[in-house]
Design a protein around this motif. Structure first.
Motif, PDB file in Angstrom:
ATOM      1  N   MET A  84      -6.944  -2.818   3.830  1.00 33.81           N
ATOM      2  CA  MET A  84      -5.717  -2.863   3.028  1.00 33.81           C
ATOM      3  C   MET A  84      -4.576  -2.214   3.809  1.00 33.81           C
ATOM      4  SD  MET A  84      -5.532  -2.026  -0.996  1.00 33.81           S
ATOM      5  CE  MET A  84      -5.086  -0.323  -0.897  1.00 33.81           C
ATOM      6  N   SER A  85      -3.520  -2.950   4.038  1.00 33.28           N
ATOM      7  CA  SER A  85      -2.421  -2.349   4.798  1.00 33.28           C
ATOM      8  C   SER A  85      -1.311  -1.898   3.856  1.00 33.28           C
ATOM      9  CB  SER A  85      -1.877  -3.350   5.816  1.00 33.28           C
ATOM     10  OG  SER A  85      -1.286  -4.425   5.122  1.00 33.28           O
ATOM     11  N   GLU A  86      -0.648  -0.781   4.200  1.00 32.13           N
ATOM     12  CA  GLU A  86       0.413  -0.266   3.340  1.00 32.13           C
ATOM     13  C   GLU A  86       1.694  -1.046   3.585  1.00 32.13           C
ATOM     14  OE1 GLU A  86       1.507   3.451   6.329  1.00 32.13           O
ATOM     15  OE2 GLU A  86       0.295   3.784   4.529  1.00 32.13           O
ATOM     16  N   SER A  87       2.565  -0.994   2.588  1.00 30.61           N
ATOM     17  CA  SER A  87       3.812  -1.761   2.713  1.00 30.61           C
ATOM     18  C   SER A  87       4.722  -1.117   3.745  1.00 30.61           C
ATOM     19  CB  SER A  87       4.515  -1.795   1.349  1.00 30.61           C
ATOM     20  OG  SER A  87       5.016  -0.513   1.067  1.00 30.61           O
ATOM     21  N   PRO A  88       5.603  -1.882   4.332  1.00 34.38           N
ATOM     22  CA  PRO A  88       6.523  -1.322   5.339  1.00 34.38           C
ATOM     23  C   PRO A  88       7.373  -0.190   4.765  1.00 34.38           C
ATOM     24  CG  PRO A  88       6.635  -3.722   5.300  1.00 34.38           C
ATOM     25  CD  PRO A  88       5.768  -3.332   4.158  1.00 34.38           C
ATOM     26  N   GLU A  89       7.679  -0.244   3.436  1.00 34.66           N
ATOM     27  CA  GLU A  89       8.514   0.811   2.836  1.00 34.66           C
ATOM     28  C   GLU A  89       7.788   2.168   2.857  1.00 34.66           C
ATOM     29  OE1 GLU A  89       8.204  -2.207   1.432  1.00 34.66           O
ATOM     30  OE2 GLU A  89      10.241  -2.838   1.971  1.00 34.66           O
ATOM     31  N   ILE A  90       6.473   2.129   2.516  1.00 41.06           N
ATOM     32  CA  ILE A  90       5.706   3.384   2.503  1.00 41.06           C
ATOM     33  C   ILE A  90       5.595   3.946   3.916  1.00 41.06           C
ATOM     34  CG2 ILE A  90       3.422   4.406   2.077  1.00 41.06           C
ATOM     35  CD1 ILE A  90       3.140   2.461  -0.264  1.00 41.06           C
ATOM     36  N   ALA A  91       5.324   3.059   4.867  1.00 41.89           N
ATOM     37  CA  ALA A  91       5.208   3.509   6.259  1.00 41.89           C
ATOM     38  C   ALA A  91       6.518   4.135   6.730  1.00 41.89           C
ATOM     39  CB  ALA A  91       4.838   2.333   7.152  1.00 41.89           C
TER      40      ALA A  91
END
Lengths: 94, 143
Positions: free
Chosen positions: B1-8
């Protein structure tokens, strides 16, 4: 009076230009005679073989050998400056 | 599961904050240590060391803050140095208490007779002090 050996005192005397009589008490014989061995935290630097140190103390002694005034620090990082000693001299000797 | 670009992106921002905190912490620690040792050198440590202790603890707290915020490795290194330096003085203040035994000399007492050796290797007898007003200092040695 300190636990320094005579040769250490000689070096410091030269470095600081000290004029007073400087006495060596490495085995704390005199310190113990005055009851001034520190029984609190012992903090000699690493490598120093001194078993204990005196609590830093200044004593003003009259001509008969009686203690007129004394100043002792509860914390070795704080020493009384010359102004404290000079004030005591003025108070007791005037 | 990859995190959204906003969270990163958000994590990147806090890590920048943490890294900055680490550097601010080490700067506060180094300046405070430098000032402290300058005071020692001039035999001018203030009677009240609260301000110094507060600055040291601030440096340590900022260092901890850097880790809480999350930091890059160099910020973490700076924070570790700040925590170490910032804890050092409060620690030595806390442990530096000096105490004498019950037999310690007091005002009004006669000083005991003693002999010792001077720095020139000459014997010294306290009887020589008789008739003179003297100031005797016991100190903690040359360091």
């Amino acid at each position: 009076m300190s636990t320094d050996h005579p040769e250490e005192i000689r070096e410091e005397r030269g470095a600081h230009g000290l004029q007073a009589i400087m006495l060596s008490d490495p085995d704390l014989v005199v310190t113990d005679a005055f009851g001034l061995r520190n029984t609190g935290y012992h903090s000699a630097p690493p490598g120093d073989d001194t078993e204990a140190l005196p609590v830093p103390t200044s004593l003003l002694v009259d001509a008969q050998g009686r203690v007129l005034w004394m100043d002792q620090v509860a914390n070795y990082q704080r020493r009384s400056g010359p102004e404290v000693v000079l004030a005591a001299l003025r108070k007791h000797l005037d | 599961m990859s995190e959204s670009p906003e969270i990163a992106k958000g994590r990147g921002r806090t890590r920048t904050l943490g890294t900055s905190l680490g550097f601010i912490a080490v700067a506060v620690a180094i300046v405070t240590v430098a000032l402290w040792f300058r005071q020692i050198d001039q035999v001018a440590i203030p009677e009240n060391r609260t301000v110094f202790v507060a600055f040291f603890l601030t440096a340590a707290a900022l260092g901890v803050g850097a880790f809480v915020a999350g930091t890059r490795w160099f910020g973490g290194l700076a924070a570790v140095v700040a925590i170490f330096l910032g804890s050092f003085l409060p620690y030595t203040v806390a442990i530096s208490r000096q105490e004498v035994g019950v037999a310690a000399i007091q005002v009004g007492d006669m000083i005991p007779r003693f002999t010792a050796v001077s720095d020139h290797g000459e014997p010294f007898d306290s009887e020589d002090l008789h008739g003179h007003i003297v100031l005797i200092k016991f100190f903690r040695a040359h360091w």
